[in-house]
Design an enzyme around this catalytic site. Sequence first.
Site, PDB file in Angstrom:
ATOM      1  N   SER A 156     -46.258 -31.959 -16.035  1.00 14.40           N
ATOM      2  CA  SER A 156     -44.840 -31.929 -15.693  1.00 14.40           C
ATOM      3  C   SER A 156     -44.081 -32.321 -16.950  1.00 14.40           C
ATOM      4  O   SER A 156     -44.281 -33.413 -17.482  1.00 14.40           O
ATOM      5  CB  SER A 156     -44.547 -32.907 -14.555  1.00 14.40           C
ATOM      6  OG  SER A 156     -43.174 -32.874 -14.254  1.00 14.40           O
ATOM      7  N   GLY A 202      -2.258 -18.433 -19.591  1.00 15.59           N
ATOM      8  CA  GLY A 202      -1.206 -19.243 -20.210  1.00 15.59           C
ATOM      9  C   GLY A 202      -1.397 -19.517 -21.682  1.00 15.59           C
ATOM     10  O   GLY A 202      -0.530 -20.108 -22.315  1.00 15.59           O
ATOM     11  N   ARG A 206      -7.735  -7.356 -13.222  1.00 14.05           N
ATOM     12  CA  ARG A 206      -8.880  -8.047 -13.819  1.00 14.05           C
ATOM     13  C   ARG A 206      -9.660  -8.684 -12.688  1.00 14.05           C
ATOM     14  O   ARG A 206      -9.141  -8.842 -11.583  1.00 14.05           O
ATOM     15  CB  ARG A 206      -8.410  -9.112 -14.821  1.00 14.05           C
ATOM     16  CG  ARG A 206      -7.505 -10.130 -14.191  1.00 14.05           C
ATOM     17  CD  ARG A 206      -6.978 -11.123 -15.217  1.00 14.05           C
ATOM     18  NE  ARG A 206      -5.970 -11.964 -14.599  1.00 14.05           N
ATOM     19  CZ  ARG A 206      -5.205 -12.821 -15.254  1.00 14.05           C
ATOM     20  NH1 ARG A 206      -5.313 -12.940 -16.551  1.00 14.05           N
ATOM     21  NH2 ARG A 206      -4.332 -13.552 -14.618  1.00 14.05           N
ATOM     22  N   ARG A 246       1.945  -7.821 -25.282  1.00 19.49           N
ATOM     23  CA  ARG A 246       1.161  -8.900 -24.665  1.00 19.49           C
ATOM     24  C   ARG A 246      -0.184  -9.032 -25.353  1.00 19.49           C
ATOM     25  O   ARG A 246      -0.736  -8.062 -25.859  1.00 19.49           O
ATOM     26  CB  ARG A 246       0.858  -8.598 -23.203  1.00 19.49           C
ATOM     27  CG  ARG A 246       2.065  -8.462 -22.321  1.00 19.49           C
ATOM     28  CD  ARG A 246       1.571  -8.122 -20.908  1.00 19.49           C
ATOM     29  NE  ARG A 246       2.525  -7.297 -20.223  1.00 19.49           N
ATOM     30  CZ  ARG A 246       3.258  -7.706 -19.190  1.00 19.49           C
ATOM     31  NH1 ARG A 246       3.129  -8.924 -18.730  1.00 19.49           N
ATOM     32  NH2 ARG A 246       4.107  -6.894 -18.608  1.00 19.49           N
ATOM     33  N   LYS A 305      -7.433  -6.963 -20.823  1.00 21.02           N
ATOM     34  CA  LYS A 305      -6.245  -6.293 -20.305  1.00 21.02           C
ATOM     35  C   LYS A 305      -6.186  -4.840 -20.768  1.00 21.02           C
ATOM     36  O   LYS A 305      -5.989  -3.929 -19.972  1.00 21.02           O
ATOM     37  CB  LYS A 305      -4.993  -7.065 -20.764  1.00 21.02           C
ATOM     38  CG  LYS A 305      -3.729  -6.608 -20.064  1.00 21.02           C
ATOM     39  CD  LYS A 305      -2.494  -7.332 -20.607  1.00 21.02           C
ATOM     40  CE  LYS A 305      -2.532  -8.817 -20.391  1.00 21.02           C
ATOM     41  NZ  LYS A 305      -1.564  -9.296 -19.410  1.00 21.02           N
ATOM     42  N   CYS A 310     -39.531 -32.024 -14.857  1.00 23.19           N
ATOM     43  CA  CYS A 310     -38.844 -32.984 -13.989  1.00 23.19           C
ATOM     44  C   CYS A 310     -37.756 -33.769 -14.724  1.00 23.19           C
ATOM     45  O   CYS A 310     -37.193 -34.706 -14.189  1.00 23.19           O
ATOM     46  CB  CYS A 310     -39.846 -33.937 -13.337  1.00 23.19           C
ATOM     47  SG  CYS A 310     -40.746 -34.941 -14.513  1.00 23.19           S
ATOM     48  N   HIS A 351       0.529 -21.879 -13.014  1.00 23.50           N
ATOM     49  CA  HIS A 351      -0.465 -22.305 -14.000  1.00 23.50           C
ATOM     50  C   HIS A 351      -1.428 -23.322 -13.400  1.00 23.50           C
ATOM     51  O   HIS A 351      -2.646 -23.195 -13.508  1.00 23.50           O
ATOM     52  CB  HIS A 351       0.258 -22.902 -15.208  1.00 23.50           C
ATOM     53  CG  HIS A 351      -0.658 -23.414 -16.269  1.00 23.50           C
ATOM     54  ND1 HIS A 351      -1.072 -24.718 -16.301  1.00 23.50           N
ATOM     55  CD2 HIS A 351      -1.274 -22.788 -17.288  1.00 23.50           C
ATOM     56  CE1 HIS A 351      -1.893 -24.875 -17.326  1.00 23.50           C
ATOM     57  NE2 HIS A 351      -2.023 -23.722 -17.953  1.00 23.50           N
ATOM     58  N   MET A 375      -1.889 -17.331 -24.257  1.00 23.05           N
ATOM     59  CA  MET A 375      -1.292 -16.408 -25.214  1.00 23.05           C
ATOM     60  C   MET A 375       0.100 -16.019 -24.735  1.00 23.05           C
ATOM     61  O   MET A 375       0.488 -16.342 -23.641  1.00 23.05           O
ATOM     62  CB  MET A 375      -2.168 -15.168 -25.338  1.00 23.05           C
ATOM     63  CG  MET A 375      -3.610 -15.490 -25.572  1.00 23.05           C
ATOM     64  SD  MET A 375      -3.860 -16.399 -27.097  1.00 23.05           S
ATOM     65  CE  MET A 375      -4.006 -15.033 -28.172  1.00 23.05           C
ATOM     66  N   TYR A 413     -42.542 -24.619 -11.385  1.00 24.44           N
ATOM     67  CA  TYR A 413     -41.446 -25.202 -10.607  1.00 24.44           C
ATOM     68  C   TYR A 413     -40.529 -26.042 -11.494  1.00 24.44           C
ATOM     69  O   TYR A 413     -40.899 -26.433 -12.601  1.00 24.44           O
ATOM     70  CB  TYR A 413     -41.972 -26.067  -9.448  1.00 24.44           C
ATOM     71  CG  TYR A 413     -42.665 -27.344  -9.889  1.00 24.44           C
ATOM     72  CD1 TYR A 413     -41.931 -28.514 -10.103  1.00 24.44           C
ATOM     73  CD2 TYR A 413     -44.042 -27.392 -10.087  1.00 24.44           C
ATOM     74  CE1 TYR A 413     -42.555 -29.672 -10.521  1.00 24.44           C
ATOM     75  CE2 TYR A 413     -44.665 -28.545 -10.492  1.00 24.44           C
ATOM     76  CZ  TYR A 413     -43.916 -29.693 -10.716  1.00 24.44           C
ATOM     77  OH  TYR A 413     -44.521 -30.841 -11.137  1.00 24.44           O
TER      78      TYR A 413
END
Length: 891
Positions: A774, A105, A349, A96, A26, A841, A465, A107, A861
């Site tokens: 693999s 919510g 923000r 704030r 902020k 895998c 909220h 703080m 891969y």
Amino acid sequence: MTKWVYSFGGGLNEGGAGMRNLLGGKGANLAEMASIGLPVPPGFTITTEVCSAFYENGNAYPDDLAGQVATALHRIETAMGLTFGDANAPLLVSVRSGARVSMPGMMDTVLNLGLNDETVEGLARSSGDARFAWDSYRRFIQMYGSVVMGVPHHRFEDLLEQSKRTLNVADDTAISAESWRDVVEGYKEIVLRETGKHFPADPQAQLWGAVSAVFGSWMNPRAHTYRRLHDIPANWGTAVNVQAMVFGNMGEDCATGVCFTRDPSTGENIFYGEYLVNAQGEDVVAGIRTPQPMSALRAAAEQRPMEIVLPEAYAELLRVRDLLEKHYRDMQDIEFTVQSNTLYMLQTRTGKRTAAAALKIAIDMALEGLITQEEAIQRVPPASLDQLLHPTLDPNAERTQLARGLPASPGAAAGAIVFTAEEVEERAAQGQDVILVRIETSPEDVHGMHAARGVLTTRGGMTSHAAVVARGMGRVCVAGAGSIHVDYKAQTLTAGSHVLKAGDWITLDGGTGAVYVGKVATIPPTLSGDFSTLMGWADDVRRLRVRANAETPDDAETARKFGAEGIGLCRTEHMFFGPDRIGHVRQMIMADESEARARAIDALLPFQRDDFASLFRIMSGLPVTIRLLDPPLHEFLPHGETELVDIAKALGQSVEALRARRAALSEANPMLGHRGCRLGISYPEIYAMQVRAIMEAAILVSRETGEAIVPEIMIPLVGMKTELDRTRKAAEDVVAAVFGEQGTTLEYLIGTMIELPRAAITAAQIAEVADFFSFGTNDLTQTTLGLSRDDAGSFLPYYVDHGLLPKDPFVSIDREGVGGLVRLGAESGRSTKPSLKLGVCGEHGGDPDSIAFFEQVGLDYVSCSPFRVPVARLAAAQAALLRRKAAEVPA
Ligand code: PEP
Ligand code: MG
């Protein structure tokens, strides 16, 4: 001297967007907005370093903080032409919190700070509105009393409700200055009664009380939970922002609002948000009054959009919206206040958004030229794609609508009604699908929202909220379904003629806001449009190939639909459980002489050949890795007596003999027992049958389709080169025999899984006889950590919760340990055979963090479950971009 305080606005901007770690999100953005010429009320930020120092020094501030605060406060006074604590023209401030990342919510905020019995008169005079001044004062006592002094919020609410009843008014706005004065007195008495202390009249004491409360709230349990859920370290600390108050509640030409520069649900490029005329900051988010829409375009007939009600301020806001998006190059979530038709920006923000919105915004912004294609790829969190792959309601399904609320977070979810977060957690832990139903949610409910399939609230808007948190989590949410009445005590939910009890099922459609009775059928998502555009861009930049783990034709089809480039693991044992096969499998295992075993194996051959042929057909020439039988044989054993009798009959053996064989096959620790290639060595005819089935199927399909099929035969659980020597030679003999019988040859590979530490350590030797590796990171994690895959659940969560392990190592690769072995195995294998093909895998093949690691190690891969394929494609692209960037900037 350490600089603890940074000023912004009023002509002096000491911070900027790049200083988020020090100033919090902020504070950094307030300074940034002020420095690009946006109207930001002047203020200052006390840094996150003060928070850390505060906790390190046993809740004491650095010595020189007070002086720096005084100087910065004086700057605000000068800029505003007001004086803090002055009886005639008092400066009021807001206090704030602001952490590095937003913690909705978590703080606390205090507004109108600086008011007391004298300054309130000054405010009344300077604003010409005594009613407003006394209302501001009572709001201040209410907020400060609960946030800073710990008075239960409802004590104030109760008194206010009682006053309204006595005055016979419904709305706060109908309360006179005189009556507010009485409420203020009542509030002060409540504070004294509840805390034994007088409400502080000295503005300096108020200021430091509020600052300390913000720092104190960093360690409160709600903040703690939120940090744990979002992997936010406790030592980041929060900053505190002190800012001159501007008032959205000074009359009908005043307002306050929260909005997004684009629609955070769909990503549509429209200005989206809510505002309230004559209201103060928290009123919008609190969900007490119903906010109005911003744009006339989106407004219903009875609504009062800001575009119509406050056209000048709206026009200015549109200009700000455009500036902010160009400047930040991302969708912003902003808070503003209009005081006497003048717009002030209180926050900007990066806006939280749904997965669908993230996708659309990234693509649109790239097409608008605001960001590059590469940035677009990086803007979408891979794991969030999961949400897009989730089902929506089947439009043809029968349904009975219960109510309609706001479409706060999309997707469809059905579950049993539960009214408390605690019960949600309990039931979800038992594997039940539940919907959390609340009048409104608060930070205490966050853990329950996390565990629920969906969240339904009866109060609050799109920025309530519930809506904000659910969207961030990707939970389905319908908010503000006002026609539903929830009775917590009776554990019921009533809407019209419907009365539902806790445990009854409902279905939420987060895309439309509809709530239905019972369970409504769903359909799979479509994967076109923006989704395929992004996937295309990702495919252009990624280096890692993405395959799928699949055995059934269904899985293989899904995998291809999601863009898999082959099968990285076909677990053949899964094919043994079909009702037409299991009997033969059991006979194969239980036979005491090789002839009977050979008969059973021969009977299995055609099944396996068909299985493999259909995989080769579906994958049409893409690589298919087929793993020979892996699990301990006892997993297939007959459990019941009738099964035993049947097998005895088929094999011509006595039930007694079979019972003895079953006992002989049982093991104390089967995962480390007779499994993997050890089985292939003890029972070579099983592997021989599988290899034959693979090769015959490959020849069949390549004749059928003309495509070159290159089967990859994979030997599991090899720990020593000698094991692979032996099994490879046996397989090659079978291949040669099949080629002879069929009068043809084709290319094929024989490789191994690296899933034991010894295999990784001796990979240089093993590579001599392997065409590919693999990494089986499931078993490799289990054997490296000495942590059973099947039993870790009882204590592993504790390890993760308490920081003994950063993450569940079965979900995200333990880079230092297991990852170290993967790196060693890859490097040693390639030192012997540079062309060695390397894949993974285990489950980690679908985990974005692990994929970033596999990219660094240079695997070829990853292979993962079909539904994770898009996630892996995007994660692989992001990992490639990250690696490229790292290569550009030498460390
Ligand atoms: C592994 O161990 O990582 C693997 C893929 O094999 P499975 O999960 O079948 O043991
Ligand atoms: Mg394994």
